[in-house]
Design a protein around this motif. Sequence first.
Motif, mmCIF file in Angstrom:
data_model
loop_
_atom_site.group_PDB
_atom_site.id
_atom_site.type_symbol
_atom_site.label_atom_id
_atom_site.label_comp_id
_atom_site.label_asym_id
_atom_site.label_seq_id
_atom_site.Cartn_x
_atom_site.Cartn_y
_atom_site.Cartn_z
ATOM 1 N N TYR A 168 0.807 -1.191 0.242
ATOM 2 C CA TYR A 168 -0.012 0.105 0.180
ATOM 3 C C TYR A 168 0.945 1.126 -0.061
ATOM 4 O O TYR A 168 0.480 2.312 -0.625
ATOM 5 N N VAL A 185 -5.571 0.061 -6.124
ATOM 6 C CA VAL A 185 -6.622 0.058 -6.152
ATOM 7 C C VAL A 185 -7.304 0.540 -7.515
ATOM 8 O O VAL A 185 -6.774 1.542 -7.943
ATOM 9 N N THR A 197 -12.714 -2.178 -6.590
ATOM 10 C CA THR A 197 -13.632 -2.287 -5.631
ATOM 11 C C THR A 197 -14.983 -1.638 -6.100
ATOM 12 O O THR A 197 -15.043 -0.861 -7.081
ATOM 13 N N PRO A 238 -16.794 0.995 -5.246
ATOM 14 C CA PRO A 238 -17.042 2.553 -5.570
ATOM 15 C C PRO A 238 -16.319 2.670 -6.729
ATOM 16 O O PRO A 238 -16.655 3.808 -7.365
ATOM 17 N N GLY A 267 -9.337 3.533 5.633
ATOM 18 C CA GLY A 267 -8.553 3.268 4.335
ATOM 19 C C GLY A 267 -9.408 3.426 2.939
ATOM 20 O O GLY A 267 -10.075 2.776 2.436
ATOM 21 N N PRO A 268 -9.323 4.908 2.940
ATOM 22 C CA PRO A 268 -10.123 5.463 1.578
ATOM 23 C C PRO A 268 -9.727 4.998 0.223
ATOM 24 O O PRO A 268 -10.302 5.541 -0.592
ATOM 25 N N GLY A 269 -8.635 4.332 -0.022
ATOM 26 C CA GLY A 269 -8.248 3.964 -1.342
ATOM 27 C C GLY A 269 -7.893 5.052 -2.066
ATOM 28 O O GLY A 269 -7.150 6.149 -1.823
ATOM 29 N N GLU A 304 -5.440 6.911 6.801
ATOM 30 C CA GLU A 304 -4.788 6.352 6.015
ATOM 31 C C GLU A 304 -3.338 6.358 6.195
ATOM 32 O O GLU A 304 -2.656 7.212 6.470
ATOM 33 N N VAL A 305 -2.817 5.038 5.987
ATOM 34 C CA VAL A 305 -1.536 4.864 6.223
ATOM 35 C C VAL A 305 -0.615 5.239 4.904
ATOM 36 O O VAL A 305 0.656 5.318 5.107
ATOM 37 N N SER A 306 -0.966 5.077 3.805
ATOM 38 C CA SER A 306 -0.210 5.121 2.605
ATOM 39 C C SER A 306 0.006 6.603 2.229
ATOM 40 O O SER A 306 -0.924 7.070 1.935
ATOM 41 N N LEU A 321 -1.371 6.891 -1.365
ATOM 42 C CA LEU A 321 -2.813 7.101 -1.826
ATOM 43 C C LEU A 321 -3.149 8.193 -1.048
ATOM 44 O O LEU A 321 -4.114 8.848 -1.765
ATOM 45 N N HIS A 373 -14.726 0.457 4.087
ATOM 46 C CA HIS A 373 -15.107 -0.433 2.756
ATOM 47 C C HIS A 373 -13.960 -1.048 2.248
ATOM 48 O O HIS A 373 -12.897 -0.321 2.169
ATOM 49 N N GLU A 374 -13.799 -2.542 2.323
ATOM 50 C CA GLU A 374 -12.534 -3.107 2.073
ATOM 51 C C GLU A 374 -11.418 -2.699 2.769
ATOM 52 O O GLU A 374 -10.106 -2.665 2.233
ATOM 53 N N PHE A 375 -11.772 -2.215 4.244
ATOM 54 C CA PHE A 375 -10.613 -1.980 4.912
ATOM 55 C C PHE A 375 -10.223 -3.192 5.880
ATOM 56 O O PHE A 375 -8.706 -3.760 5.773
ATOM 57 N N LEU A 381 -6.274 -6.119 6.894
ATOM 58 C CA LEU A 381 -5.503 -6.185 8.065
ATOM 59 C C LEU A 381 -4.879 -7.644 8.363
ATOM 60 O O LEU A 381 -5.545 -8.432 8.192
HETATM 61 N N1 SAH Z 1 -11.993 1.525 0.823
HETATM 62 C C1 SAH Z 1 -11.240 1.680 -0.621
HETATM 63 C C2 SAH Z 1 -9.962 1.057 -0.677
HETATM 64 C C3 SAH Z 1 -9.526 -0.435 -0.091
HETATM 65 S S1 SAH Z 1 -8.019 -0.997 -0.149
HETATM 66 C C4 SAH Z 1 -12.072 1.113 -1.743
HETATM 67 O O1 SAH Z 1 -13.012 0.442 -1.225
HETATM 68 O O2 SAH Z 1 -11.719 1.294 -3.034
HETATM 69 C C5 SAH Z 1 -7.551 -0.688 1.377
HETATM 70 C C6 SAH Z 1 -7.274 0.637 2.081
HETATM 71 O O3 SAH Z 1 -6.883 0.688 3.492
HETATM 72 C C7 SAH Z 1 -5.956 1.462 1.278
HETATM 73 O O4 SAH Z 1 -6.427 2.820 1.317
HETATM 74 C C8 SAH Z 1 -4.876 1.024 2.217
HETATM 75 O O5 SAH Z 1 -3.700 1.979 2.195
HETATM 76 C C9 SAH Z 1 -5.559 1.145 3.695
HETATM 77 N N2 SAH Z 1 -5.097 0.540 4.801
HETATM 78 C C10 SAH Z 1 -4.473 -0.700 4.600
HETATM 79 N N3 SAH Z 1 -3.962 -0.979 6.214
HETATM 80 C C11 SAH Z 1 -4.133 -0.015 6.648
HETATM 81 C C12 SAH Z 1 -3.979 0.328 8.237
HETATM 82 N N4 SAH Z 1 -3.486 -0.309 8.867
HETATM 83 N N5 SAH Z 1 -4.379 1.625 8.476
HETATM 84 C C13 SAH Z 1 -5.076 2.641 7.809
HETATM 85 N N6 SAH Z 1 -5.283 2.395 6.715
HETATM 86 C C14 SAH Z 1 -4.947 1.101 5.961
#
Ligand code: SAH
Length: 398
Positions: A33, A39, A47, A49, A82-84, A114-116, A119, A172-174, A178
Amino acid sequence: MLRHLTRKLRASGPVTVAEYMREALTNPGQGYYSRRGGVGESGDFITSPEISQVFGELIGIWYISEWMAMGKPTTFQLVELGPGRGTLTEDILRVFKQLASVLSTCDVSVHLVEVSPKLSEIQAVMLTGGKVQPSPEDETAYMKGISKTGIPIFWYRDIQDVPPGYSFYLAHEFFDALPIHKFQRTEKGWREVLVDIDPEVPDQLRFVLSPSRTPATQNFIQPEETRDHVEVCPEAGVIVQRLASRIEKDGGAALVADYGHDGTKTDTFRGFRNHKLHDVLSAPGTADLTADVDFSYLRKMAQGKTATLGPIKQREFLKNMGIELRLQVLLQNSSDTATHEQLLHSYDMLMNPEKMGDCFNFFALLPHHRLIHPDKKDKQESKSPLPPVAGFNELLLK
Ligand code: SAH
């Protein structure tokens, strides 16, 4: 990343799958990431969205509906984990703008966890047109800006950094990203699955079983467990505990959408690269790694601090939210065949049980008083019934 991992494994022995997954996905220098974050259509996985604007619009309506049901508080934070690429928040903010007259009395702010770095840059461009500034060191947010629709947006690395206050959370897909621990039942009892170097093939990783029980086997396997292979995501548990405590204390709700199960599945750990399944142990850092979310575990981790709803299948949730009506409006508003085809194709992707309709689920955390009158004893006729929670009940069009 492989070199970094093999050096670490040689020095200190096998690591848990959770440690491997954390390094491969979010290592600040080489993690998937942090560096790739693929994504979207041109990335490694797509995904909902990213498939259709309707998805985020219906979620935006869900928040407005809950805001109204909870008595229209004068302020709320929309907190996305995790807003992608930021697409989902963008679609939600468009709905908020369209319904500005409804929300006019409310002070809304957006908080992205968001950690990335890569992104968060993409999100900043998507949501603010790139007009962001780093926050001073003494602030918990690392970046801030104003959305194209005029709403303040803040970025954080951890949910704990988001200021307290009435909040609507979105994941969403967060949770599937993990780190998980994996356990295998053996004749000698439960053993944890670990990642090690393959002694036969240079620079190749392999799974091994811990020779004895590990602290994780003791803590995470329930005595009544009947499966032979179990995956547990303690980090998801900690985050749900935090969400539940915050909702109990400050009010709000959380909507979690992901692929998952209710404590029934076994081995779901997998990788994706260029939209194809990818061996989880090969070329770490270059592929998305993911595991199904165990909603029964999330429900348990809410620890009764909030009520929970779901999991309910994506196609049922979106149908209850009125996706068909929205599709009809969009079809009527456009006359060109290519747009019609695209709308029908994306509807099919989201709703078809063979595609995303059945495997994705919606799950919510809500304050108890949202579902049950605080004083059940005098719930008699004098009290008006609580409005149903949108999405989790059939939509009644009057
Ligand atoms: N919600 C978005 C992206 C899903 S991908 C969509 O549905 O399109 C996963 C997202 O979570 C990415 O933005 C990734 O960088 C973030 N992420 C992953 N591990 C994380 C963590 N430990 N803390 C915060 N964000 C994280």
